[in-house]
Scaffold this active site. Structure first.
Site, short mmCIF file in Angstrom:
data_model
loop_
_atom_site.label_atom_id
_atom_site.label_comp_id
_atom_site.label_asym_id
_atom_site.label_seq_id
_atom_site.Cartn_x
_atom_site.Cartn_y
_atom_site.Cartn_z
N LYS A 165 0.84 -1.20 0.00
CA LYS A 165 0.00 0.00 0.00
C LYS A 165 0.89 1.26 0.00
O LYS A 165 2.09 1.17 0.22
CB LYS A 165 -0.94 -0.02 1.22
CG LYS A 165 -1.89 -1.23 1.23
CD LYS A 165 -3.03 -1.10 0.23
CE LYS A 165 -3.61 -2.42 -0.19
NZ LYS A 165 -4.63 -2.97 0.67
C1 LIG Z 1 -5.74 -3.97 0.88
C2 LIG Z 1 -7.19 -3.71 0.94
C3 LIG Z 1 -8.00 -4.11 2.02
C4 LIG Z 1 -7.52 -5.04 3.10
O1 LIG Z 1 -6.38 -4.74 3.75
P1 LIG Z 1 -5.47 -5.89 4.42
O2 LIG Z 1 -4.51 -5.12 5.25
O3 LIG Z 1 -4.84 -6.67 3.34
O4 LIG Z 1 -6.38 -6.73 5.27
C5 LIG Z 1 -9.31 -3.71 2.04
N1 LIG Z 1 -9.84 -2.99 1.05
C6 LIG Z 1 -9.13 -2.61 -0.02
C7 LIG Z 1 -9.79 -1.80 -1.08
C8 LIG Z 1 -7.78 -2.97 -0.13
O5 LIG Z 1 -7.08 -2.60 -1.21
#
Ligand SMILES: *Cc1c(COP(=O)(O)O)cnc(C)c1O
Length: 375
Positions: free
Chosen positions: A192
């Protein structure tokens, strides 16, 4: 015979990012191990405070991952089992999963064809007396048009929970994504815009009551050790992750700026190619380009994707199957044709490499390869 690619371009380059913060992280980790305060403690408190301040939110509660963050946000806002939660069909599966996990029913809405963000019209049609929450997703580093969902939220008394996993630093009319609803969940998954060295996430809210409830639920329903007020869960941020996140947070604005520069250079390089639809920034938005997703003709998509990967370019699809067509959510009873914009996007999208340390010659190589594949 296979030829060796002229260049390799990863989808994201975490090594280059890590090199910038390595020293700081090593020093922080030394301190964590010296104190042996691995869960919670000063590093976590400091990160929570600085992230909240950076975002413009009153409270940041660090948790185990973004999926937990969203579930905790829903539960802390009082969304009840059996209720309906509206979310876009074009999202990562976690947005739907958190509703299932808290015993709710995901109700899907389509997205707008230009930005692939939740479509307020579609939300309005999907909403009803049992709608307890709206969950817009700030997809690809954009911000969803939350203000256009407010009338629907008011009408049914629903809360607004932002899925801000892809939007750290994104703004809409000068306010940051993650501060626009009753609460937001974000993810610090390594890839991210702000990534940890493992799983991590946070709930953001400006309500002290909701923040308190998130802390309670995320730590076994207890504020005082062994006094359990409600059945909770274990989802906490650890100090090792907080050290990594604090070091990267200090650079995030600059890194997001570099992503914007890269997106704008792609825009220059790729303009005017027949059959190629480029991402566009919605009015009022400042995007942080978590993903740079172009659209090509559906019949060409797999061939173009193979041409890119064959040339050493790690392109991807976000996301190949909309929520309503996954096996996991077949039980919702939707079928092909129910969310045409999401389905069309799923058949045409290709995400090109984007990250702060992407070089211009890499972008030129990606653009030339893509143009050639579409010729
Ligand atoms: C990455 C993501 C999540 C979940 O996050 P995690 O840390 O992997 O549990 C939820 N919603 C969106 C749109 C994402 O891109």
């Amino acid at each position: 015979m296979k030829t060796t690619p002229a260049m390799r371009v990863p989808l994201v380059d975490l090594a280059a990012q890590h090199a910038e913060v390595d020293e700081e992280i090593q020093a922080g980790l030394k301190d964590v191990f010296a104190r042996t305060a691995f869960i919670g403690g000063t590093h976590v408190d400091e990160f929570e405070e600085s992230y909240a301040q950076w975002l413009g939110s009153r409270h940041c509660i660090g948790v185990g991952n973004g999926t937990d963050a969203l579930e905790l946000a829903l539960r802390a806002c009082g969304v009840e089992p059996g209720s309906e939660v509206i979310l876009p069909a074009n999202t990562f599966i976690a947005t739907a999963e958190v509703v299932s996990r808290m015993g709710g029913r995901p109700v899907l809405a389509d997205v707008d064809p230009k930005h692939l963000l939740i479509d307020p019209q579609s939300v309005q049609q999907a909403a009803g007396p049992n709608t307890q929450a709206l969950m817009p997703v700030h997809l690809f580093g954009q911000t969803a048009p939350v203000e256009q969902l407010e009338a629907t939220a008011r009408r049914f008394g629903s809360v607004m929970i932002e899925d801000a996993a892809q939007s750290q630093g994104a703004e809409r009319f000068g306010r940051r994504a993650g501060t626009l609803g009753d609460a937001a969940g974000t993810s610090f998954y390594p890839g991210k815009n702000l990534g940890a060295a493992g799983d991590a996430g946070a709930v953001l809210t400006s309500s002290a009551v909701i923040a308190d409830r998130v802390r309670l639920l995320s730590d076994h329903g207890s504020k005082v050790k062994y006094l359990h007020e409600v059945p909770g869960m274990n989802s906490r941020l650890d100090a090792v992750q907080a050290v990594v996140l604090s070091a990267k947070l200090a650079r995030l604005d600059a890194w997001n700026e570099r992503r914007r520069a890269a997106a704008s250079y792609y825009g220059e390089l790729l303009s005017g190619i027949a059959g190629l639809v480029l991402p566009a920034t919605a009015e009022g938005n400042t995007d942080v380009w978590h993903i740079y997703a172009v659209r090509v003709p559906a019949a060409e998509r797999n061939r173009v994707l193979e041409a890119l990967t064959g040339a050493g370019i790690a392109a991807a699809i976000h996301y190949p199957v909309p929520v309503h067509l996954t096996a996991a959510y077949a039980h919702l009873g939707y079928g092909p044709g129910d969310f045409p914009v999401s389905e069309d996007a799923a058949a045409r999208l290709i995400s090109l490499p984007i990250y702060p340390h992407l070089e211009r010659d890499q972008q030129e190589y990606v653009a030339a390869t893509l143009a050639e594949a579409l010729r």
